[in-house]
Structures are given as structure tokens and as C-alpha cells.
Design an enzyme around this catalytic site. Sequence first.
Site, PDB file in Angstrom:
ATOM      1  CG  ASN A 147      -0.947   1.284  11.868  1.00 57.31           C
ATOM      2  OD1 ASN A 147      -0.852   0.949  10.753  1.00 57.31           O
ATOM      3  ND2 ASN A 147      -1.819   0.560  12.594  1.00 57.31           N
ATOM      4  CG  HIS A 161      -2.627  -1.671  -3.469  1.00 58.13           C
ATOM      5  ND1 HIS A 161      -1.771  -2.712  -3.528  1.00 58.13           N
ATOM      6  CD2 HIS A 161      -3.078  -1.317  -2.465  1.00 58.13           C
ATOM      7  CE1 HIS A 161      -1.376  -2.706  -2.015  1.00 58.13           C
ATOM      8  NE2 HIS A 161      -2.478  -1.907  -1.291  1.00 58.13           N
ATOM      9  CG  HIS A 221      -5.382  -6.838  -0.341  1.00 59.62           C
ATOM     10  ND1 HIS A 221      -5.218  -5.775  -1.312  1.00 59.62           N
ATOM     11  CD2 HIS A 221      -4.203  -6.553   0.545  1.00 59.62           C
ATOM     12  CE1 HIS A 221      -4.176  -4.973  -1.005  1.00 59.62           C
ATOM     13  NE2 HIS A 221      -3.590  -5.401  -0.057  1.00 59.62           N
ATOM     14  CB  SER A 249      -0.929   0.121   1.173  1.00 62.16           C
ATOM     15  OG  SER A 249      -2.053  -0.782   1.144  1.00 62.16           O
ATOM     16  CG  HIS A 263      -6.439   2.695   3.139  1.00 62.28           C
ATOM     17  ND1 HIS A 263      -5.238   1.798   3.308  1.00 62.28           N
ATOM     18  CD2 HIS A 263      -6.470   2.795   1.732  1.00 62.28           C
ATOM     19  CE1 HIS A 263      -4.694   1.424   2.039  1.00 62.28           C
ATOM     20  NE2 HIS A 263      -5.315   2.126   1.252  1.00 62.28           N
ATOM     21  CB  ALA A 300       1.398  -0.609   4.597  1.00 64.21           C
ATOM     22  CG  MET A 317      -5.564  -6.619   6.287  1.00 64.61           C
ATOM     23  SD  MET A 317      -6.960  -5.184   5.791  1.00 64.61           S
ATOM     24  CE  MET A 317      -6.781  -4.249   7.500  1.00 64.61           C
ATOM     25  CB  SER A 318      -1.135  -8.410   1.902  1.00 61.85           C
ATOM     26  OG  SER A 318       0.110  -7.622   2.375  1.00 61.85           O
ATOM     27  CE1 TYR A 357      -8.888  -4.653   0.876  1.00 56.28           C
ATOM     28  CE2 TYR A 357      -7.430  -5.822   2.332  1.00 56.28           C
ATOM     29  CZ  TYR A 357      -7.772  -4.720   1.504  1.00 56.28           C
ATOM     30  OH  TYR A 357      -6.680  -3.881   1.362  1.00 56.28           O
ATOM     31  CD  GLU A 358      -8.216  -5.726  -3.798  1.00 55.93           C
ATOM     32  OE1 GLU A 358      -8.339  -5.311  -4.725  1.00 55.93           O
ATOM     33  OE2 GLU A 358      -7.025  -6.246  -3.266  1.00 55.93           O
TER      34      GLU A 358
END
Length: 305
Positions: free
Chosen positions: A245, A66, A88, A35, A259, A118, A221-222, A90-91
Site C-alpha cells: 500500500n 500468519h 509482533h 503477512s 489489513h 508486507a 511493524m516487524s 503489538y500481539e
Amino acid sequence: MQAKENFSFEYCRETADWLQARTKQRPRIAIICGSGLGLLADSLKNQESFRYTDIPNFPHSTVTGHDGHLIFGELQGKLCVCMKGRFHMYEGYPLWKVTFPIRVFKLLGIEILLVTNAAGALAESFHIGDLMIIRDHINLLGLAGQNPLLGPNEERFGPRFPALSDAYDGKIRALAMEVARDLGYTSFVKEGVYCMVGGPNFESIAEARLLHLLGADAVGMSTAAEVVVARHCGLRVFGVSLITNQVTKEYDTQEHIDHHEVLEVSQRRASTLRMLLTELVGRLEWNSLSNSDPEDNQTAYQNGT
Ligand SMILES: O=P(O)(O)O[C@H]1O[C@H](CO)[C@@H](O)[C@H]1O
Ligand SMILES: Nc1nc2[nH]cnc2c(=O)[nH]1
């Protein structure tokens, strides 16, 4: 279990053939930009770029940060192919599709995969802007039965039961640490364990505490699913997380990650990550890393054959 759609060798071959018919470049290194980390792809020389939407069978990028281009080019004189944008779960993509480009890379002749992402820090010693060289991962989805290798095994890519105890190449990690020292980056380059969750929500406090207790230093998440597929087909893997973060583990805080904040930190630190990876790619010596000779492919490209 996926019933109808899955990786098939022919499906991956079709995509690889399409790309090889359109570029003479024959890279041995693939890079996935996380990201907001597409800057690295922009610095490739002699670029040949393909939109994901034009590449047969390729998924499409839907997440901000992306970009959705596959870029061939040279970094430090070495041919690379770079995903400016990843996929990802979640997409809405099944994991075999999220990781589809990895098998295409294998068929393109890639030997080393560099993954970036990230991630949020769980370890207290990590700070925003740190780079975490991934020593190992916790594939939370995989442990729960969501694995990109589900379904019939394709032996032409790899074995039914791949080992993952050496997933992140020790020699490349040591080289990256050496690079970090030489660049004066040691104060913010760390090593740690990355945990992949499904997303798209960020962690609840109890989840963050759980993941930290499980041994994760950073969460995203990747990456882990990509690495599983890369190791299955024998690619060497190096991974690095940019800490964007702190993951909140206390109830009395007002902090809420979003995000935009992830992208803001990624973009601010992208040039530092680019420096580390550029120098690392420059120092990758095939002889000490693998048995094959990169000169074959490099020469073929330079001769236009
Ligand atoms: O892992 P990358 O693609 O870098 O992206 C990370 O950033 C997004 C959340 O801000 C999630 O997609 C997370 O995985
Ligand atoms: N799951 C998760 N993914 C991230 N990507 C960037 N930061 C985070 C985070 O805090 N949690």
C-alpha cells in the site's frame, strides 16, 4: 528492563534440541514469511512441519495471514527452515519473545536469515506490488529504548554492543539484484530503507510525513528487531519488503489502509516474491559468502546421520 523472563541460552537450547530430536534436516538458511507471504514455505520439498503450539517455548501466531508453522524442507536443493508466520510486539509479546526463534535458528546451525514482510510505501517512487530489497533499517522502537537485546547480555550469542552498520549483507543484496535482472524484474525491484514501528495502528498523516523525512522508504511493524538479534548472533541477513500500500501523506485523501488490503496484495504478489527468493537461494554460494562448508550438513542429512 525485563526482570524475570528473558532469553536464556538454556531456554533456546531446549527448543533447538526438541526440534533436532524430531528432524534429521540440518538447514543453514532460515526464512521468515511476512503477512500473507506463506506461499514460499509451501514450496519446500521433503517438508517436515511443526505447529508453533507444539514447539516448547515458542510463542503462538495470533494474526491473520500468519499461519503458525515451522517448516523444514529443501528449496533448490538447499535445506531451509521456514517460519510460516512471525510474531509482533503489538500481539502483546515482549521483543525478546518476538525474536526468540532467531536464537533457536542460531543453535540449529543457521547461517543466513532471509526476512520478508508486507510494508507500506513512503517513497513516492514506490508502487503497490513493488519488492523493496532492504538496504538498511530504522528501528524506531530500538531508538526509543525498546530493544530485544535489553537486559543482561548473553555472550554465548554475541557481544554487548553489536555493530549494525552492515546489517543487510551487501553480497546477498547484489546477488538478489542480479537475480532480479535475470528474471526481468528490474522495473519493480527497488532498494530502500525499512522503518519498524510498533503498531498495531497504521500511521497518522503527520507520522507518515515524519518517517519519510527521517529517511524511511517503507514502513511496517516487524523485521528490524529480528535483524538486530540475528546480527547480534552473527547471522548474515537479507531482507525484502513487499509494498502492499501507499502510506497516505496528504490530508485531502479518502484512502484508508486495512489489513485485508495488505493481505490481498501480499497474496497476489506472493508468487513473484517466491520466484525471486527461490532463485536467490539457488544461487547462494557458501564459498563466496562464508568460510564454512555447507556440504558437511547437507551430507549428514542426506546420509540420515
Ligand atoms: O511485517 P509483517 O509481518 O509482514 O506484517 C505487516 O502487515 C501487518 C499490517 O497489515 C503488520 O503486522 C505489518 O508488520
Ligand atoms: N506500519 C505499517 N505497517 C504496514 N504493513 C503493511 N502496510 C503497512 C503500513 O502502511 N504501515
